[in-house]
Design an enzyme around this catalytic site. Sequence first.
Site, PDB file in Angstrom:
ATOM      1  N   ASP A 297     -43.882-118.965  18.084  1.00 47.85           N
ATOM      2  CA  ASP A 297     -42.743-119.566  17.393  1.00 47.85           C
ATOM      3  C   ASP A 297     -41.497-118.731  17.594  1.00 47.85           C
ATOM      4  O   ASP A 297     -41.402-117.938  18.526  1.00 47.85           O
ATOM      5  CB  ASP A 297     -43.080-119.714  15.899  1.00 47.85           C
TER       6      ASP A 297
ATOM      7  N   SER B 220     -43.489-129.893  13.008  1.00 50.48           N
ATOM      8  CA  SER B 220     -43.642-128.436  13.005  1.00 50.48           C
ATOM      9  C   SER B 220     -44.361-127.948  11.755  1.00 50.48           C
ATOM     10  O   SER B 220     -44.948-126.863  11.747  1.00 50.48           O
ATOM     11  CB  SER B 220     -42.274-127.749  13.079  1.00 50.48           C
TER      12      SER B 220
ATOM     13  N   HIS C 165     -37.972-120.597  11.163  1.00 47.69           N
ATOM     14  CA  HIS C 165     -38.983-121.585  11.529  1.00 47.69           C
ATOM     15  C   HIS C 165     -40.382-120.980  11.563  1.00 47.69           C
ATOM     16  O   HIS C 165     -41.327-121.507  10.959  1.00 47.69           O
ATOM     17  CB  HIS C 165     -38.624-122.191  12.884  1.00 47.69           C
TER      18      HIS C 165
END
Length: 555
Positions: free
Chosen positions: A76, A468, A298
């Site tokens: 990520d 996600s 994220h």
Amino acid sequence: MSFFPRPWLATLGFALILPAAASAQQVAAPAAAPAPVQWTHLDPLKDRTMGISTQRAYDELLKNRIPTAVVVAVIDSGVDTAHVDLKRVLWTNPREIPGNGKDDDGNGYVDDIHGWSFLGGKDGRNVDVDTYEETRLVAKLKPLYEGKSRTSVPAAKREEYDLYQRVKKDYDKKVAEETKQLQELGPMGEQLQSITSQLKQVLGVERLDTAVLRKPPVSNPQLLALTSQLYGSLLASGQPDMESVVKQIQQAATEGKKHLDYSLNLQYNPRTIVGDDEDNTKDRNYGNNDVTGPDALHGTHVAGIIAADRQNNIGVQGVAGAPVQIMAVRAVPNGDEHDKDVANAIRYATDNGAAIINMSFGKYYSPHREAVDEAIRYAGSKGVLLVHAAGNESNNIDEVTHYPAPVAPKATAAYPNFLTVGASASTNDEHLAADFSNYGKRVEVFAPGVGIYSTLPGSTYGNESGTSMAAPTVAGMAAVLKSYFPSLSAVELKRILMASAQPVHTKVLKPGAKKPVDFSTLSSTGGVVNLYRAVELATQAQAGSAAKGGAAAGK
């Protein structure tokens, strides 16, 4: 790639202008109370929420079992290794001595204590915003084919010429979309912030959350109409309050400007920071050990969904509990990931003990696809399950390929160790399929991905939406199964996870189309994963294996 979809843009637009005159008949009654903060863990039958039955599985099926250690790699943007809800669950390389500047374990990576970053330079600098793959391809191919006709190009180059025509069209479309969105986001954020401030003053509250908006202490029809609309917008966006929405819109505007200034800039090349040859996919020893990087939002959110500390009574609980560990592998910038980095990240995770790899990223062009496909097969040969987000563009990925692709070139069946996940919402109604989610038979299961509350950098928390978020929900489930049933192979994990997603025949709005379809038609299984059912299936599989072993021993 764009990390998060923005489903609230459409739902908030109508609520930005205070109506000059509104009648009581315009007030829409809320359909339901807001979903609980961590609705993912709830049970569809007992709680009437389309969660994955996490808590029920622990309470009823796993309480007398002893878990074993499992490592889940998070490929990520980076992970906040200091987060109070993550620091105890981080994988630590047992063969590496921290901070001595040496490659103690001889794996080619110096001081890789909690993982590795393929987006860093040896001098400690890191890539933050990168270009889109469309930008890179246009920059490379434009000097060769711009202004030329197909017939003027040598026959051997016409396939590449055709690629340029396709990618140039997509690049121009992205520029137009990002420009339009940025023009909308600025005024929208300002107007919404003004309305939020005014409403807080009128209502005498410090925070404009769902509780206030659901039952505001006013009788004015205009205010009731506005608060009802804002309440509906919060439910649709999964955000807890209007302050969070304003903040997210402002962040999106900042992100949009970065995309126009950098991700879509044909002259921008941040790869000089890494200092490698990005086309040399055999090169593996580059990067640095900064697994947090400049923007870990994220990856931190994803890591918390998988395995945020379930025992510290702080913040949130991940799907998987101790002794599941998170390995951080940084390979996804703000922009599009490079195929070389993805392939190397998969190999790094596999070689350093990960049993499961979460991949919440994707794109629609893959110039070095063969390197990624080789890495997927390599992980499969080592028994590693890869869980991949289906994408957030409301596309049918049977018709347009979303990379990394779940199917090898010229193959008909999906990789046996590769699971593709779409995003679902908390209510079993027309909104069960997230409006932004990609779909199709190449999407194998759906999982919670709307308004998911998890860890954010700086030991904070917040809601995000996207496939996600759905992928790490499934990766967390896989980690639970592998932890309590360690003999399960990657292929068996995938089979059980798919079997846990029993078909749901609710009529839902088709993502991006707004027309009703049977939810079961949007993926190959037609259902939403369920941990309780998965543990039942794993228990049955274990019993079956034991019975076979006993029968074999008795012969």
